[in-house]
Design an enzyme around this catalytic site. Structure first.
Site, PDB file in Angstrom:
ATOM      1  N   LYS A   1      -9.590  39.113 153.251  1.00  0.00           N
ATOM      2  CA  LYS A   1      -8.837  39.685 154.388  1.00  0.00           C
ATOM      3  C   LYS A   1      -8.759  38.544 155.467  1.00  0.00           C
ATOM      4  O   LYS A   1      -8.020  38.578 156.256  1.00  0.00           O
ATOM      5  CB  LYS A   1      -9.290  41.139 154.916  1.00  0.00           C
ATOM      6  CG  LYS A   1      -9.010  42.266 153.967  1.00  0.00           C
ATOM      7  CD  LYS A   1      -8.513  43.531 154.348  1.00  0.00           C
ATOM      8  CE  LYS A   1      -8.053  44.127 153.131  1.00  0.00           C
ATOM      9  NZ  LYS A   1      -7.748  45.650 153.561  1.00  0.00           N
TER      10      LYS A   1
ATOM     11  N   LYS B   1      -1.060  47.894 148.787  1.00  0.00           N
ATOM     12  CA  LYS B   1      -0.054  48.618 149.632  1.00  0.00           C
ATOM     13  C   LYS B   1       0.378  47.417 150.808  1.00  0.00           C
ATOM     14  O   LYS B   1       1.459  47.686 151.426  1.00  0.00           O
ATOM     15  CB  LYS B   1      -0.280  49.880 150.401  1.00  0.00           C
ATOM     16  CG  LYS B   1      -1.398  50.134 150.951  1.00  0.00           C
ATOM     17  CD  LYS B   1      -1.599  51.554 151.475  1.00  0.00           C
ATOM     18  CE  LYS B   1      -3.028  52.206 151.350  1.00  0.00           C
ATOM     19  NZ  LYS B   1      -4.171  52.183 151.981  1.00  0.00           N
TER      20      LYS B   1
ATOM     21  N   LYS C   1      -4.563  42.215 142.517  1.00  0.00           N
ATOM     22  CA  LYS C   1      -4.728  43.935 142.682  1.00  0.00           C
ATOM     23  C   LYS C   1      -3.338  44.325 143.373  1.00  0.00           C
ATOM     24  O   LYS C   1      -2.873  43.692 144.070  1.00  0.00           O
ATOM     25  CB  LYS C   1      -6.050  44.263 143.605  1.00  0.00           C
ATOM     26  CG  LYS C   1      -6.245  45.685 143.836  1.00  0.00           C
ATOM     27  CD  LYS C   1      -7.346  45.686 144.975  1.00  0.00           C
ATOM     28  CE  LYS C   1      -6.524  45.904 146.219  1.00  0.00           C
ATOM     29  NZ  LYS C   1      -7.335  47.084 147.155  1.00  0.00           N
TER      30      LYS C   1
HETATM   31  P1  ATP Z   1      -4.968  47.313 150.952  1.00  0.00           P
HETATM   32  O1  ATP Z   1      -3.618  47.258 151.438  1.00  0.00           O
HETATM   33  O2  ATP Z   1      -5.819  46.452 151.693  1.00  0.00           O
HETATM   34  O3  ATP Z   1      -4.939  46.685 149.527  1.00  0.00           O
HETATM   35  P2  ATP Z   1      -5.830  49.681 149.681  1.00  0.00           P
HETATM   36  O4  ATP Z   1      -4.835  49.896 148.944  1.00  0.00           O
HETATM   37  O5  ATP Z   1      -7.082  48.813 148.880  1.00  0.00           O
HETATM   38  O6  ATP Z   1      -5.760  48.671 150.848  1.00  0.00           O
HETATM   39  P3  ATP Z   1      -7.815  51.548 150.884  1.00  0.00           P
HETATM   40  O7  ATP Z   1      -7.348  52.686 151.742  1.00  0.00           O
HETATM   41  O8  ATP Z   1      -8.400  50.662 151.368  1.00  0.00           O
HETATM   42  O9  ATP Z   1      -6.226  50.848 150.430  1.00  0.00           O
HETATM   43  O10 ATP Z   1      -8.051  52.008 149.273  1.00  0.00           O
HETATM   44  C1  ATP Z   1      -8.188  53.348 149.007  1.00  0.00           C
HETATM   45  C2  ATP Z   1      -8.750  53.634 147.604  1.00  0.00           C
HETATM   46  O11 ATP Z   1      -7.987  53.134 146.709  1.00  0.00           O
HETATM   47  C3  ATP Z   1     -10.156  53.039 147.289  1.00  0.00           C
HETATM   48  O12 ATP Z   1     -11.038  53.964 146.719  1.00  0.00           O
HETATM   49  C4  ATP Z   1      -9.841  51.937 146.450  1.00  0.00           C
HETATM   50  O13 ATP Z   1     -10.719  51.463 145.697  1.00  0.00           O
HETATM   51  C5  ATP Z   1      -8.594  52.367 145.564  1.00  0.00           C
HETATM   52  N1  ATP Z   1      -7.619  51.136 145.292  1.00  0.00           N
HETATM   53  C6  ATP Z   1      -6.881  50.354 146.382  1.00  0.00           C
HETATM   54  N2  ATP Z   1      -6.197  49.743 145.609  1.00  0.00           N
HETATM   55  C7  ATP Z   1      -6.394  49.858 144.128  1.00  0.00           C
HETATM   56  C8  ATP Z   1      -5.809  49.546 142.936  1.00  0.00           C
HETATM   57  N3  ATP Z   1      -4.933  48.281 142.782  1.00  0.00           N
HETATM   58  N4  ATP Z   1      -6.484  49.939 141.835  1.00  0.00           N
HETATM   59  C9  ATP Z   1      -7.454  50.706 141.658  1.00  0.00           C
HETATM   60  N5  ATP Z   1      -7.777  51.560 142.975  1.00  0.00           N
HETATM   61  C10 ATP Z   1      -7.318  50.779 144.066  1.00  0.00           C
END
Ligand code: ATP
Ligand code: LTN
Length: 333
Positions: free
Chosen positions: A114, A199, A196
């Site tokens: 980040k 969003k 990964k």
């Molecule tokens: P970012 O925009 O930083 O990627 P994020 O999608 O990781 O945000 P969070 O709210 O931080 O969003 O994550 C919520 C949950 O979703 C956490 O338990 C995280 O491990 C899971 N998660 C996020 N992205 C993935 C993914 N691509 N595959 C599986 N689990 C995920």
């Protein structure tokens, strides 16, 4: 609350959830809620590490609560609340900051990623983010934390902090275990299948959100980056795109990789991508229906958040008072 084991988890209100959030975490929350006493939080304080429009943050927070419920989290059975409504989170976070080392935080992969991505705003909150997460979990004497694979390192740190604190002051915190799914722990980007699904990706073809309309879902899967071999076979290393689509298809339909390989033997990627898209559209249909209903009953959502915060606050303050006492803060007369 009963003697059942306890779950705590949360997500940041940073927009519509992706299929990664759902398959990696939320789907498990829904499955575990009958077996455990569950607490699910909208971690709005965590979302402040990235600069947001206040009105957006406000709207996203209630929307996330509605997405939890739309995905099957029962507000009657579980505690649902907003992190900022329970001040114990910020308070314990400060205390735990004093029991966490700079070196430990500097090793966190998410911090490194980040801060590389947001070079103009490498704030201290981004650095201490995992300490607030540890506070979230430890306040509730949590047994199990269902998350995606990317949160494993943060959870290990939470365990280390708990053990360190308990080592000095006796058994104050339950040491939590991670709960990470076997299939779906790391859903990859549809455009760049070695990173990964996120969003916050600039390219919206890279992710599917739970609120995407059917034609967008189908279109994004059709455009998903794959390889040129044209055989549907699970091989993470050499065929990351197809393997990711197989993981999504498997998580959504319950079919094994072997069954999927047989189903698409002799068929092209076009057929397979369409099948994945259609399966996801089917899975999202009821979620979107419930979501739209919930979003038109704002009072219902705020009442859930109000009740949830009340119960959460009671539980959190029990732990916080114990911590204050153990470390030598004078009880308020
Ligand atoms: P970012 O925009 O930083 O990627 P994020 O999608 O990781 O945000 P969070 O709210 O931080 O969003 O994550 C919520 C949950 O979703 C956490 O338990 C995280 O491990 C899971 N998660 C996020 N992205 C993935 C993914 N691509 N595959 C599986 N689990 C995920
Ligand atoms: N850091 C997590 C979100 C989060 C969380 C938590 C998850 C904050 N507090 C407590 C589980 C338990 C993330 O997914 N980025």
């Amino acid at each position: 609350m009963s003697e059942r084991k306890r779950i705590f988890s949360g997500m940041q209100p940073t927009g519509a959830l992706t299929l990664g959030n759902y398959l990696g975490a939320l789907k498990n929350w829904a499955q575990l809620q009958d077996e455990y006493d569950s607490i699910f939080c909208v971690v709005d304080l965590h979302a402040l590490t990235i600069r947001r429009e206040p009105a957006r943050l406000r709207a996203d927070s209630l929307s996330l609560l509605a997405q939890y419920i739309a995905c099957g989290i029962d507000p009657e059975k579980n505690i649902l609340f907003l992190q900022s409504h329970v001040s114990a989170h910020a308070e314990l976070s400060w205390i735990l900051n004093c029991y966490t080392y700079m070196g430990e935080l500097g090793r966190m992969t998410q911090f490194k990623e980040k801060s590389a991505r947001h070079q103009d705003n490498i704030n201290a909150g981004l650095f201490t983010y995992p300490v607030l997460m540890a506070a979230d979990i430890l306040l509730y004497q949590t047994d199990l934390v269902p998350v995606g694979g990317d949160q494993k390192q943060h959870l290990e740190l939470a365990r280390d902090i708990a053990e360190r604190f308990n080592g000095i002051y006796g058994d104050v915190f339950k040491v939590p275990e991670p709960y990470i799914p076997k299939v779906g722990a790391r859903i990859m980007s549809l455009q760049e299948p070695t990173s990964k699904m996120s969003k916050s990706d600039e390219n919206e073809n890279a992710y599917i959100t739970l609120l995407d309309p059917p034609d967008a879902v189908i279109r994004k899967f059709k455009r998903a980056v794959t390889d040129s071999e044209a055989s549907v076979r699970f091989d993470q290393e050499n065929k990351p795109g197809i393997s990711n689509l197989m993981t999504i298809y498997s998580s959504v339909t319950g079919k094994t990789y072997d069954e999927i390989e047989r189903e698409f033997e002799g068929k092209g990627y076009g057929d397979f991508k369409l099948a994945v898209g259609e399966a996801v559209v089917e899975a999202l249909k009821p979620v979107q229906g419930r979501y739209n209903e919930l979003m038109s009953s704002r009072d219902y959502l705020t009442e859930i958040a109000r009740k949830g915060a009340e119960t959460a606050e009671y539980l959190a303050n029990k732990t916080l008072r114990k911590v204050y006492k153990k470390i030598g803060l004078v009880p308020r007369p």
